[in-house]
Structures are given as C-alpha cells and as structure tokens.
Write a protein that holds these residues in place. Structure first.
Motif, short mmCIF file in Angstrom:
data_model
loop_
_atom_site.label_atom_id
_atom_site.label_comp_id
_atom_site.label_asym_id
_atom_site.label_seq_id
_atom_site.Cartn_x
_atom_site.Cartn_y
_atom_site.Cartn_z
N ALA A 34 -35.02 21.62 -57.02
CA ALA A 34 -35.01 22.17 -58.38
C ALA A 34 -33.58 22.48 -58.84
N VAL A 35 -32.78 23.13 -57.98
CA VAL A 35 -31.43 23.47 -58.39
C VAL A 35 -30.55 22.21 -58.50
N SER A 36 -30.86 21.20 -57.69
CA SER A 36 -30.10 19.95 -57.79
C SER A 36 -30.36 19.27 -59.12
N VAL A 37 -31.63 19.22 -59.52
CA VAL A 37 -31.97 18.62 -60.82
C VAL A 37 -31.33 19.42 -61.96
N ALA A 38 -31.42 20.76 -61.86
CA ALA A 38 -30.81 21.61 -62.89
C ALA A 38 -29.30 21.43 -62.94
N SER A 39 -28.68 21.28 -61.78
CA SER A 39 -27.22 21.09 -61.73
C SER A 39 -26.82 19.78 -62.40
N TRP A 40 -27.53 18.70 -62.08
CA TRP A 40 -27.19 17.41 -62.68
C TRP A 40 -27.39 17.43 -64.20
N ALA A 41 -28.46 18.11 -64.65
CA ALA A 41 -28.68 18.23 -66.10
C ALA A 41 -27.54 19.01 -66.76
N LEU A 42 -27.13 20.12 -66.12
CA LEU A 42 -26.03 20.92 -66.66
C LEU A 42 -24.71 20.16 -66.61
N ILE A 43 -24.50 19.39 -65.54
CA ILE A 43 -23.28 18.59 -65.44
C ILE A 43 -23.20 17.59 -66.58
N ALA A 44 -24.32 16.92 -66.86
CA ALA A 44 -24.34 15.94 -67.95
C ALA A 44 -24.10 16.61 -69.29
N MET A 45 -24.72 17.79 -69.51
CA MET A 45 -24.56 18.50 -70.78
C MET A 45 -23.12 18.98 -70.97
N LYS A 46 -22.54 19.60 -69.92
CA LYS A 46 -21.19 20.12 -70.03
C LYS A 46 -20.16 19.00 -70.15
N PRO A 203 -22.02 17.93 -55.43
CA PRO A 203 -21.78 17.61 -56.85
C PRO A 203 -21.52 18.85 -57.70
N ALA A 204 -22.20 19.96 -57.37
CA ALA A 204 -22.01 21.19 -58.15
C ALA A 204 -20.59 21.73 -57.99
N VAL A 205 -20.06 21.70 -56.76
CA VAL A 205 -18.70 22.21 -56.53
C VAL A 205 -17.67 21.33 -57.23
#
Length: 239
Positions: A34-46, A203-205
């Motif tokens: 769940a946090v991986s999917v949320a991170s990738w979505a936030l990465i794309a948005m930012k 990816p998040a870091v």
C-alpha cells in the motif's frame, strides 16, 4: 552472478509465499504494498508539479525581464498558476497597487511622505516573503511522506522477516526436523518481507532527496527574485 538473478526471482513462488505467510507477515506485506503504491503515485504527482513549476517559472522570468510595464507582467503572471515566482510577483504587485491607491488618497508633508515610503517598502517586502513561504509550503506538501516511507519501510520489512523466521523455527521445533531442506523454504519466504521493505523504501528515498533539492532551488530563486523586484520598485516608485 548476474545471469543467476533472473533465475532466482523466477524461481520464487509468490502464491506459496502469500499462502504460507502468517497473519502478521501478510499484514506487513499488504502495508508495504500500500505505501509503495502511494509513494509511486505521490512521486508521479510531485514530479509533474515541479516540472510544471520549472517550465512556467522560466516563462515568467523571460516575460518579467523583457516587459516594460508591471501591469502587463501581472496579467501574464496570472496565467502561470503553476509558477512559484509568478505567485510571489503577484503578491508584491497587488501590495504595491494598494500602496499606490492609498498614496493618491492621502496627503501630508515631506516627513509623512518619507514615512509612507519606508512603510510601503516594508509592506511589499512582507508580502513577498509571505507569498514565498506559502509557495514553499505548497511545494513541500506531502513530500515528508516519502521520507517517512524511506526511513520506516526497511524496518517494517525486517519486522515481517523476524516474525517469519520465528514461525519457521517454531515449526522446525514441533516437527523435530532441522535439515537444510526444511529450513530453507520458510526462511527464504520470511526474507521476502525484507526485500519488499527495500522495494518500497529505495524509490521513496531517491525521490525525496531529489524533490528536496529541487525545492531548495525554488526557495533560492524566489529569494533572489524578491530582492531584484524590491530593487526595481525602490528605484522607480520610492525615489
């Protein structure tokens, strides 16, 4: 060593890993997913937001230095809603317009005029600083989530691995069979949680460090632009 990596990943039976996982291990894997999917979505948005801000800021600066009238720049800046620099300029220009209207309505001697000038410069500077702070806050919005994911995900994955290994050794103790064939599969399945944690964290870091660096550039650019804008209005409006 490299040719063996695809074989190792291909040999993993993910359905069996999920089927044999305990409730805690399964909860850890679902949380990391769940946090991986949320991170990738936030990465794309930012990434989209910062790329748009960069492109529109370059357009605004080109307009700002080429135009001869602040009103024309203001009209162009209102169309560049994704640019932090245009928002800062609009805040300064609107404050300057208010001061111009107030100055036309009020009179006074030389001392009053000097006091009004100094107060007007301070008001414009405060407006620029407030706008810059607001833009930095908007750019930094939810970026801290990536830092949290990057810092916590490996430990969450390690927690799942520890739970899995404890369960595997408990099963071995109950069965009384501690051969390598008996230990390898459950321990390998437990280590999958650590891999999932790293998959979410890396990816998040990387994205967090990249975004923070780009936001710092915007912060510096807004400070420099505010200083240039103040110098311009001091020369032309507060002489």
């Amino acid at each position: 060593m490299i040719p063996h990596l695809p074989l190792a990943f291909g040999a993993m039976n993910y359905v069996e890993i999920i089927r044999d996982a305990s409730f805690i291990e399964l909860a850890v894997l679902l949380l990391l997913m769940a946090v991986s999917v949320a991170s990738w979505a936030l990465i794309a948005m930012k990434a989209t937001q910062l790329s748009r801000a960069r492109a529109q800021s370059l357009t605004f600066l080109d307009t700002f230095w080429k135009a001869s009238r602040l009103e024309a720049i203001y009209q162009s800046a209102q169309k560049l809603e994704g640019s932090p620099l245009s928002k800062v300029f609009c805040a300064g220009y609107e404050e300057l317009s208010k001061l111009a209207q107030t100055g036309n309505q009020e009179g006074g001697g030389a001392e009053a005029a000097m006091s009004a000038k100094l107060g007007g410069i301070e008001n414009v500077e405060r407006a620029l600083n407030r706008a810059a702070t607001a833009q930095i806050t908007e750019l930094e919005n939810r970026v801290s989530f990536l830092g949290t994911v990057g810092a916590a995900s490996p430990f969450v994955g390690l927690f799942g691995t520890v739970i899995g290994i404890l369960g595997a050794f408990n099963n071995i103790a109950e069965q009384g069979n501690a051969t390598l064939a008996t230990v390898a599969a459950p321990v390998g399945n437990a280590l999958f949680a650590t891999a999932a944690g790293l998959f979410a964290a890396i990816p998040a870091v990387v994205a967090y460090n990249s975004f923070v660096s780009r936001i710092k550039v915007f912060d510096t650019e807004m400070s420099n632009f505010s200083a240039d804008f103040l110098n311009i209005i001091k020369r032309h409006f507060f002489r």
